[in-house]
Write a protein that holds these residues in place. Structure first.
Motif, PDB file in Angstrom:
ATOM      1  N   LEU A  44       1.246  -1.683  -0.187  1.00 31.45           N
ATOM      2  CA  LEU A  44      -0.018  -0.093   0.081  1.00 31.45           C
ATOM      3  C   LEU A  44       0.869   1.184   0.165  1.00 31.45           C
ATOM      4  N   ARG A  45       2.391   0.646   0.399  1.00 30.32           N
ATOM      5  CA  ARG A  45       3.118   1.872   0.195  1.00 30.32           C
ATOM      6  C   ARG A  45       3.160   3.003   1.152  1.00 30.32           C
ATOM      7  N   LEU A  46       2.844   2.761   2.340  1.00 29.70           N
ATOM      8  CA  LEU A  46       2.612   2.955   3.448  1.00 29.70           C
ATOM      9  C   LEU A  46       3.672   4.100   3.965  1.00 29.70           C
ATOM     10  N   LYS A  47       3.955   4.961   4.701  1.00 28.83           N
ATOM     11  CA  LYS A  47       5.001   5.636   4.832  1.00 28.83           C
ATOM     12  C   LYS A  47       4.991   5.489   6.786  1.00 28.83           C
ATOM     13  N   ASN A  48       6.237   5.844   6.953  1.00 24.86           N
ATOM     14  CA  ASN A  48       6.391   6.507   8.419  1.00 24.86           C
ATOM     15  C   ASN A  48       5.544   5.578   9.149  1.00 24.86           C
ATOM     16  N   VAL A  49       6.060   3.812   9.099  1.00 24.20           N
ATOM     17  CA  VAL A  49       4.784   2.652  10.129  1.00 24.20           C
ATOM     18  C   VAL A  49       5.995   2.683  11.249  1.00 24.20           C
ATOM     19  N   ASN A  50       5.154   2.104  12.262  1.00 21.41           N
ATOM     20  CA  ASN A  50       6.188   1.996  14.044  1.00 21.41           C
ATOM     21  C   ASN A  50       5.260   0.975  14.449  1.00 21.41           C
ATOM     22  N   TYR A  51       6.106  -0.312  15.214  1.00 22.02           N
ATOM     23  CA  TYR A  51       5.000  -0.941  15.479  1.00 22.02           C
ATOM     24  C   TYR A  51       5.310  -0.718  17.245  1.00 22.02           C
ATOM     25  N   PHE A  52       4.539  -1.196  18.224  1.00 18.95           N
ATOM     26  CA  PHE A  52       4.665  -1.551  19.497  1.00 18.95           C
ATOM     27  C   PHE A  52       4.120  -2.275  19.809  1.00 18.95           C
ATOM     28  N   PRO A  53       4.245  -3.141  20.502  1.00 22.12           N
ATOM     29  CA  PRO A  53       3.984  -4.789  21.786  1.00 22.12           C
ATOM     30  C   PRO A  53       2.924  -4.151  22.356  1.00 22.12           C
ATOM     31  N   ILE A  54       1.562  -3.856  22.568  1.00 20.59           N
ATOM     32  CA  ILE A  54       1.658  -2.921  24.054  1.00 20.59           C
ATOM     33  C   ILE A  54       0.264  -4.427  24.550  1.00 20.59           C
ATOM     34  N   SER A  55      -0.325  -3.806  26.003  1.00 15.79           N
ATOM     35  CA  SER A  55      -1.566  -4.521  26.314  1.00 15.79           C
ATOM     36  C   SER A  55      -1.960  -3.144  26.957  1.00 15.79           C
ATOM     37  N   ALA A  56      -3.518  -2.786  26.496  1.00 15.72           N
ATOM     38  CA  ALA A  56      -3.942  -1.679  27.415  1.00 15.72           C
ATOM     39  C   ALA A  56      -4.499  -1.958  27.915  1.00 15.72           C
ATOM     40  N   PHE A  57      -4.668  -3.477  28.951  1.00 15.44           N
ATOM     41  CA  PHE A  57      -5.781  -3.508  29.762  1.00 15.44           C
ATOM     42  C   PHE A  57      -4.985  -3.755  31.166  1.00 15.44           C
ATOM     43  N   HIS A  58      -3.914  -3.803  30.865  1.00 17.99           N
ATOM     44  CA  HIS A  58      -2.378  -4.188  31.802  1.00 17.99           C
ATOM     45  C   HIS A  58      -2.131  -2.810  31.660  1.00 17.99           C
ATOM     46  N   GLY A  59      -1.841  -1.611  30.797  1.00 18.48           N
ATOM     47  CA  GLY A  59      -0.895  -0.308  30.795  1.00 18.48           C
ATOM     48  C   GLY A  59       0.517  -1.057  30.426  1.00 18.48           C
ATOM     49  N   ASP A  60       0.467  -1.850  29.527  1.00 15.21           N
ATOM     50  CA  ASP A  60       2.002  -1.944  29.117  1.00 15.21           C
ATOM     51  C   ASP A  60       2.318  -1.743  27.666  1.00 15.21           C
ATOM     52  N   ASN A  61       3.817  -0.672  27.758  1.00 17.11           N
ATOM     53  CA  ASN A  61       4.479   0.141  26.502  1.00 17.11           C
ATOM     54  C   ASN A  61       3.449   1.576  26.428  1.00 17.11           C
ATOM     55  N   ILE A  62       1.841   1.080  27.597  1.00 15.93           N
ATOM     56  CA  ILE A  62       1.693   2.544  27.519  1.00 15.93           C
ATOM     57  C   ILE A  62       1.822   4.140  26.849  1.00 15.93           C
ATOM     58  N   VAL A  63       1.781   3.990  28.414  1.00 14.76           N
ATOM     59  CA  VAL A  63       2.681   5.445  29.257  1.00 14.76           C
ATOM     60  C   VAL A  63       3.821   4.536  30.177  1.00 14.76           C
ATOM     61  N   GLU A  64       3.580   3.718  30.427  1.00 12.02           N
ATOM     62  CA  GLU A  64       5.290   3.402  31.148  1.00 12.02           C
ATOM     63  C   GLU A  64       5.999   1.876  30.460  1.00 12.02           C
ATOM     64  N   ARG A  65       6.828   1.719  30.134  1.00  9.35           N
ATOM     65  CA  ARG A  65       7.854   0.675  29.976  1.00  9.35           C
ATOM     66  C   ARG A  65       7.333  -0.353  30.550  1.00  9.35           C
ATOM     67  N   SER A  66       7.222  -1.048  30.081  1.00  4.16           N
ATOM     68  CA  SER A  66       6.519  -2.816  30.426  1.00  4.16           C
ATOM     69  C   SER A  66       7.831  -3.116  30.733  1.00  4.16           C
ATOM     70  N   GLU A  67       7.483  -4.207  31.740  1.00  8.65           N
ATOM     71  CA  GLU A  67       8.367  -4.906  32.700  1.00  8.65           C
ATOM     72  C   GLU A  67       8.311  -6.620  32.346  1.00  8.65           C
ATOM     73  N   ASN A  68       6.948  -6.839  31.566  1.00 11.02           N
ATOM     74  CA  ASN A  68       7.011  -8.114  31.201  1.00 11.02           C
ATOM     75  C   ASN A  68       7.299  -8.428  29.702  1.00 11.02           C
ATOM     76  N   MET A  69       8.467  -7.263  29.093  1.00 11.59           N
ATOM     77  CA  MET A  69       8.581  -7.084  28.102  1.00 11.59           C
ATOM     78  C   MET A  69      10.066  -6.753  27.475  1.00 11.59           C
ATOM     79  N   THR A  70      10.939  -6.950  28.649  1.00  7.87           N
ATOM     80  CA  THR A  70      12.700  -6.554  28.560  1.00  7.87           C
ATOM     81  C   THR A  70      13.081  -6.553  27.167  1.00  7.87           C
ATOM     82  N   TRP A  71      12.841  -7.612  26.028  1.00  9.68           N
ATOM     83  CA  TRP A  71      13.332  -7.425  24.664  1.00  9.68           C
ATOM     84  C   TRP A  71      12.973  -6.609  24.061  1.00  9.68           C
ATOM     85  N   TYR A  72      12.240  -5.663  24.698  1.00 11.70           N
ATOM     86  CA  TYR A  72      11.456  -4.734  23.125  1.00 11.70           C
ATOM     87  C   TYR A  72      12.601  -3.032  24.112  1.00 11.70           C
ATOM     88  N   GLU A  73      12.718  -2.782  23.105  1.00  9.77           N
ATOM     89  CA  GLU A  73      13.813  -1.464  23.362  1.00  9.77           C
ATOM     90  C   GLU A  73      13.070   0.375  23.087  1.00  9.77           C
TER      91      GLU A  73
END
Length: 413
Positions: free
Chosen positions: A168-197
């Motif tokens: 689709l020629r989409l530009k500036n695509v960024n990827y985030f692993p999150i859990s909206a229910f628990h708040g992982d990587n939404i506002v605070e960094r997740s301690e459950n996904m230390t592999w995500y930098e």
């Protein structure tokens, strides 16, 4: 502070409303009385703690069914930026709501259920993002808690979506692993996904560049109101009020008044009740010109060296918003910012399949939520740029002549 307008999109139960609720909740943008009401309603609904989706599912039917029906707008701010969020429905029958919400957004957040991966609705919303020339795409892979915060699952879904983005020629695509229910990587960094930098979602939203989207090369100013006090103190005062849609205007600039095609110069510029030397995109302003010209609401004042198109016939992509069907020969009003003109549908060239972007022949009337390519003819010349060149001057709406309701969203080609 600048304002970021973004839209969330995804399939049913992907967690769009919960994500927005989490952003509001964790960024401390909920008042105490709102929090008390939220906790009370959550207890009535379930015993699993606070249901953050209630913050955005404003309609009674939405709360009863647990789905989003209308586009819900929410506002919040942080010390770095203000935000306007459009929470769009995930259902196929609400395509018009999705396009309406996305038309004024600078960024789209596409949610993907980590258990499901890329599905048809993911592709559908990505296609709409492509159709609307969205400058920034965020892919939020949600519900990572339900796949044990697996890095492999995240990488697999990212690889799936990269194929979609490339096609689709989409530009500036960024990827985030999150859990909206628990708040992982939404506002605070997740301690459950230390592999995500990478950064958290809010950090990205606070810092993503949006001023680069602004067009400073093609100055456009449309008159919204002619100020003529005709008092003793201001007997000769004549100013043209409006918003600078794009570009920069300076005192002394040579400009052309369109559609009249008359050249003159800017003699004075005012904003906020004070005279200034220049104004730029998104600023309200009052422009004065050297010559006595008949200028009315809806006319454009543009730089002479950078002229838009001025034509009676235009080609456009239209998303049909009305239950009444669209046919060739139908007459409507077209509202282009401050300008209102009569228009007729000269030809419906083809339908656009929003699942594949394929062009299909038109064999019957155009129905609600369908997207088509048309040729329109207006009663008098329209001043415009293409939607790809300028969102501000490249979009319009069609209005029913009798009921005065908005029936079509127009992207001018």
């Amino acid at each position: 502070m600048d304002i970021l307008r973004f839209i969330t999109a995804g399939s049913v139960d992907d967690g769009k409303s919960t994500l927005i609720g989490r952003l509001l909740y964790d960024s401390k943008n909920i008042l105490i009385d709102q929090l008390e009401a939220l906790e009370k309603q959550s207890k009535n609904k379930n015993e699993n703690g606070v249901d953050l989706a209630i913050l955005t599912d404003g309609l009674r039917a939405e709360r009863e069914q647990g789905i989003t029906i209308d586009v819900a707008y929410r506002y919040f701010s942080t010390p770095k930026r203000k935000f306007i969020i459009a929470d769009a429905p995930g259902h196929i029958q609400y395509t018009r709501n999705m396009i309406t919400g996305a038309s004024n957004s600078q960024l789209i957040v596409i949610l993907i259920d980590a258990r499901q991966g890329v599905i048809e609705q993911t592709r559908r919303h990505s296609i709409i993002a492509s159709l609307l020339k969205m400058k920034n795409v965020v892919v939020a892979i949600n519900k990572m808690d339900l796949v044990e915060y697996s890095e492999e699952v995240f990488k697999d879904i990212k690889a799936q979506y990269e194929l979609v983005a490339e096609k689709l020629r989409l530009k500036n695509v960024n990827y985030f692993p999150i859990s909206a229910f628990h708040g992982d990587n939404i506002v605070e960094r997740s301690e459950n996904m230390t592999w995500y930098e990478g950064s958290t979602l809010l950090d990205f939203l606070e810092t993503v560049e949006i001023n680069s989207d602004q067009n400073f090369q093609s100055p456009r100013f449309q008159v919204q109101y002619v100020i003529r006090p005709q008092t003793e103190d201001l007997h000769d005062y004549r100013g043209y009020a409006g918003e600078v849609l794009s570009g920069i205007y300076k005192k002394g600039d040579e400009i052309t008044v369109l559609p009249q095609n008359i050249q003159t110069k800017i003699s004075k510029i005012e904003t906020g009740g004070k005279e200034v030397e220049f104004v730029f995109a998104n600023q309200p302003a009052v422009l004065h010109v050297e010559d006595d010209i008949d200028i009315s609401r809806g006319d454009f004042l543009v730089k002479t060296e950078s002229l838009p198109k001025v034509e009676n016939e235009i080609e456009a992509v239209v998303c049909w918003l009305d239950k009444k069907e669209l046919n060739e020969g139908n007459k409507y009003f077209i509202q282009h910012k401050s300008k209102l003109l009569k228009a007729i549908i000269k030809e419906i060239e083809y339908k656009i399949d929003v699942n594949t972007l394929e062009k299909t022949p038109v064999s019957e009337s155009i129905k609600l939520n369908e997207v088509v390519k048309v040729r329109l003819k207006t009663a008098s010349p329209l001043v415009f740029d293409s939607f790809e060149e300028s969102n501000a001057t490249g979009n319009a709406i069609l209005i029913d002549e009798t009921g005065n309701s908005t029936v079509g969203a127009v992207m001018i080609l």
